[in-house]
Each structure stands twice: as C-alpha cells, then as structure tokens.
Design an enzyme around this catalytic site. Structure first.
Site, PDB file in Angstrom:
ATOM      1  N   CYS A 353     -21.354 -27.666  23.314  1.00  9.38           N
ATOM      2  CA  CYS A 353     -21.916 -26.313  23.315  1.00  9.38           C
ATOM      3  C   CYS A 353     -23.193 -26.272  22.464  1.00  9.38           C
ATOM      4  O   CYS A 353     -24.195 -26.847  22.846  1.00  9.38           O
ATOM      5  CB  CYS A 353     -20.868 -25.298  22.867  1.00  9.38           C
ATOM      6  SG  CYS A 353     -21.256 -23.590  23.339  1.00  9.38           S
ATOM      7  N   HIS A 449     -15.927 -26.248  25.794  1.00  3.24           N
ATOM      8  CA  HIS A 449     -14.949 -26.390  24.725  1.00  3.24           C
ATOM      9  C   HIS A 449     -13.597 -26.728  25.352  1.00  3.24           C
ATOM     10  O   HIS A 449     -13.330 -26.418  26.514  1.00  3.24           O
ATOM     11  CB  HIS A 449     -14.808 -25.084  23.942  1.00  3.24           C
ATOM     12  CG  HIS A 449     -16.036 -24.676  23.195  1.00  3.24           C
ATOM     13  ND1 HIS A 449     -16.518 -25.376  22.118  1.00  3.24           N
ATOM     14  CD2 HIS A 449     -16.877 -23.615  23.365  1.00  3.24           C
ATOM     15  CE1 HIS A 449     -17.604 -24.773  21.642  1.00  3.24           C
ATOM     16  NE2 HIS A 449     -17.841 -23.712  22.386  1.00  3.24           N
TER      17      HIS A 449
END
Length: 516
Positions: A353, A449
């Site tokens: 991310c 994630h």
C-alpha cells in the site's frame, strides 16, 4: 447459570436487564481488546448470541467488511471470535490519525471528513449519535453486546464529550468492568485511581475489576485486592495470567510487534528468514506482518534502525496513513539510502500500500497530505495519484498459481504502471505483475493488505525471497495455516477466561443473567 443458556431463544432479547457490558481499561493496551475477544468466543461457545462493539476507535489498523465498510481491525477479529460476519455497526466511528493534530473520520464504514485536536473533547456530538444508533441496532438483534472502551474512563478532561466509556455506559445502563495490566506496574494504584476519579453517577456503574498479564502466584496479590475492594466496594472477578501464545490484531500502532521478540535479528542462522519492517511514523495496517511472523522459522523485527534494515533478508515498507510525510521521514533517517543499496545489490524489498507507493517514481497527493507532486524512491515504474474517492474493497487473485482470497484494499492513492524505468537494479529487468501491483527483480509492490494470510501464496513467495536472499529457509508444509492459528488463539483465550474470570458473575449483571 449462563452456561446453560439455550442458543435458540425465540424473539427479541429480554429487556429486564442491561443489554450489554462495557470492558474499560486503566490505560490504552491494558487488555480491553483481548478480554472482549475472549468473552465473545467464550459466550459464543456457550450458545449466547453475542456481538462486539466499540463506539469509537482511534487507529490506523482497519479492515474492510464484506459490505464494503471499514472498521477497526480489533473489532473485526472480535466479530470472528463471536463467529459473526463483521459489520460497520460493531465499530461505527473510526478515527484515523493523519497528523498529531488531525484525524480522518470514518462513520459507518465511510469517510466523513476530519476531526481537529481542539474538537476532540466537545466537537463530537454527531459522532455520538451515530455510535448510539449503532449500539441500539446490535442490542435489538443480539442477546448481549460486549463493548470495548477506549483509553481510560478516568480521562476527566474528555468526560463531557465522551460516548465511548462512561458516556456509553450511562446512556444504556451498562455495567462496567475495568481491566488493568499488571505488567506495567502500579496496578493497585491504577485501579483505585480510576475509581476515585469517576463522578458519583459513573462510579455507580463500575461493577468489576480484572487484572491482566499476571505472572507468579496469584495468592500474593490477594491482600491488595481485598484492600481495594474494601475501599471501593468493587469486587475482583479475575486475574488472567500472561498468555504467551495469544496475539491480537492490535488497534494501537504503538504496539506494533509487541507480541514478537524484537530485540535483534540473528545474523548467523541461515535456515531462518530475517524480515525487517520499517516502523513508519504513520504506519497503517501493520497487522500485515503478523502472517509473516507466524510462519515457522521467520523472524520479524519492527524497526527504525538502518543497520537492521540493511542486514535483514527481506525489508518491508508497510502501509502508511500519510504516505508523502512518511516518505520524507525515510529520507531524513537515511532509510531511503538503505532501500537503494538493497535494490542495487538485488536484495529483497517489499512495499505494501503506502510502502508500494513510496517505491514508485512519483506521487501526486492533493488529498491526503496535500503536498502536490513529490518524487518517489524510483525503484518501481509506477506513478501514484491520490483521488477524493476512497477505495474500500475485498479483492481476490493469485500469484504463481497460488490463490489469494484474504486481501483487502483501503486507500486513496491509485498506483498505475508507466513512467520512469526503475533505478538501482543491476540489469533493470522488465516489470512483472505481482498481485494487483508490480515487481522488478527482487522488489515487489502491492496495494493489497492481508494477502499474506493466504497460506500457499505466503509460503511460496517467502521461499522465492529466501532464494534471492541466499537463505536456506524453507516453508514447513505441515505447519498450521494462519486462519487456523488465529482460531486456536481465540479458543486459548476463551479457555483462559473460563478458568480465571468469573464469567457467570459478569453475566449476572446483564439481561442474560436475568433470564437464566
């Protein structure tokens, strides 16, 4: 007794007692999340229809529900403990710190503006309304709601606007259990001080003390506990021992890596895989590293030490709630130079991310950090542009034939392939797809994630990392998977509470006790 409560009670819950109970703490990280998760699993095993609730989290560790809403990671796990599909009603207000004085607000899973530091004490009436409405939804649907407080209920400077601790308890007449962490020291003073600072009407709801993380002979504590009860009138309903094999998806980024040994990485054992995770100032969804650390033979250290980052087999740049700011911090600390040296030497680097965005060649952010265009580290040929719309998703995919079905996305920045070739790689190989992102040589990046909770993918990818790093580590095919480990942990926690906490006495304070 509560243990005989049937699981098929017809109709709505009985209204003759409190609809839930509140687990508060003497401080942050006192054990509130642990106790709530353990109670949810213990009660679910007894056949009680139970749900977790936290009116407001302040955390950058979050998860996406199947309905697309975002909640705190701890409440997501507590729902799993209760054997429920998590919903946004279980954590209706989530504050995600972006700076020391500003938090991004999430209400019922969706972005809802910002909250400045000066507004925290008294500027949250609309958030209280949303939280109370969510609680009522759960109280109508479930037999019992186990609530988690925030920080300490004795923060009298915040009491006027409180709807998470005693404000919640007063609104719904909830009995309050106060948990204290004995490992911090000063446990008796902390418990007594909490009781003493509460106003008289709040104090009337304080019904129980519980001590967490005790090591040794509990009989040594008894004279002190008896004296605290004599002075306050509040009984102790449990002394929970230190549970070595219990770890939880923490909502507190200050406790990243708390359950792992994190003093040093062995420099000698080549049959182990050493992973260094940079502890960014605004680290987000750091629970990504839990699946790596749970793998046998993998040593994880969360660090800001450049020497540790340089020596590890794998260096990970995790998520960030303030990507551009944390990127500047990397440069100031000299850690960007460590990343560049590793890339030049062909040594593994992973970005997830925000960390993936940093590894690209450029970031344009007029939304989150409002910094305009800033150069990235230049090791992946991607450009990130932040948009007003927040991506909340539960994607699925695969890598090298291994399915990934545990991933989730929470981000404003969109990373796209194009632009500069990566710098520092010895032969500048062509980029290859990696989940939703890209890899170049031994540099990998993804916005996903949670992907490493997929066992086959995690083990196959770590095996490739080990080969690139010259480590002899190999995955253990017979090791329990991550989801299995989590289930075992929740059952271990519930077993400990059944043994060391008088759950029946707590339930007697609620409508469950009133109907059995």
């Amino acid at each position: 007794m509560p243990s005989s409560a049937p699981s098929d009670r017809p109709g709505r819950p009985d209204r003759s007692g409190a609809s839930g109970l509140l687990v508060a703490g003497t401080s942050s990280d006192a054990g509130k999340s642990v106790i709530v998760a353990g109670l949810c699993r213990a009660l679910a095993r007894r056949g009680v229809k139970v749900a977790p609730f936290k009116a407001q989290n302040m955390s950058n560790n979050s998860m996406v529900c199947l309905d697309g809403g975002e909640i705190g990671r701890a409440q997501y796990l507590q729902a799993q403990a209760a054997r429920l599909e998590p919903t946004t009603a279980m954590n209706p207000v989530l504050l995600k710190p972006g700076t020391d004085r500003r938090s991004f607000v999430v209400v019922r899973g969706e972005p809802a503006g910002t909250l400045e530091a000066g507004q925290y004490a008294v500027g949250r009436a609309h958030l209280a309304d949303a939280a109370f409405a969510a609680y009522r939804e759960l109280a109508d649907e479930y037999e019992l709601v186990v609530c988690e407080g925030a920080g300490s209920p004795a923060e009298i400077n915040l009491r006027a606007g409180d709807y998470v601790n005693m404000g919640l308890a007063r609104e719904f007449g909830l009995p309050v259990v106060v948990v204290g962490d004995i490992d911090r020291g000063g446990i008796l003073a902390s418990l007594y001080g909490t009781w003493a600072l509460l106003g008289e009407e709040d104090r009337a709801l304080l019904k129980s003390f519980v001590i967490n993380k005790f090591r040794g002979d509990a009989s040594v504590l008894e004279p002190g506990l008896d004296e605290i009860t004599d002075r306050t009138g509040v009984p102790f309903h449990g002394v929970i021992p230190w549970l070595l094999d219990v770890w939880l998806d923490s909502e507190d980024t200050l406790e990243v890596g708390h359950w792992r040994a994190s003093t040093a990485l062995s420099a000698t054992s080549r049959d182990r895989l050493k992973v260094a995770v940079i502890r960014l100032p605004r680290i987000s969804n750091a629970t990504d590293v839990d699946a790596l650390a749970a793998e046998p033979g993998v040593d994880v250290l969360v660090t800001v030490d450049a020497a540790v980052a340089e020596s590890a087999d794998l260096l990970m740049l995790p998520g960030s709630r303030s990507t551009a700011s944390d990127l500047e911090w990397l440069r100031e600390r000299g850690l960007a130079d460590v990343v560049a040296a590793r890339v030049a030497a062909g040594r593994p680097v992973l970005g997830v991310c925000g960390g993936y965005q940093m590894l690209g060649h450029e970031i344009e952010d007029d939304v989150e950090g409002q910094v305009g265009v800033v150069p990235g580290l230049g090791h992946l040929p991607v450009r990130t542009e932040f948009g007003q719309a927040k991506v909340l998703a539960r994607p699925a995919g695969s890598w090298d034939g291994h399915p990934v079905d545990t991933a989730y996305e929470i981000h404003h920045g969109i990373a796209t392939l194009g632009g500069l070739r990566p710098t520092g790689a010895p032969q500048e190989p062509a980029p290859e797809p990696f989940l939703d992102g890209w890899s170049v040589g031994s540099v990998w990046g993804t916005m996903w994630h949670g992907a490493f909770e997929s066992d086959g993918f995690r083990r196959a990818w770590l095996a490739q990392v080990a080969r690139a790093a010259g480590s002899q580590w190999q995955p253990h095919a017979d090791a329990p998977g991550f989801a299995e480990r989590r289930e075992r942990m929740l059952d271990t926690l519930a077993d400990a509470l059944e043994e060391h906490v008088d759950i029946d006495a707590l339930l007697a304070l609620t409508r469950i006790g009133a109907t059995t």
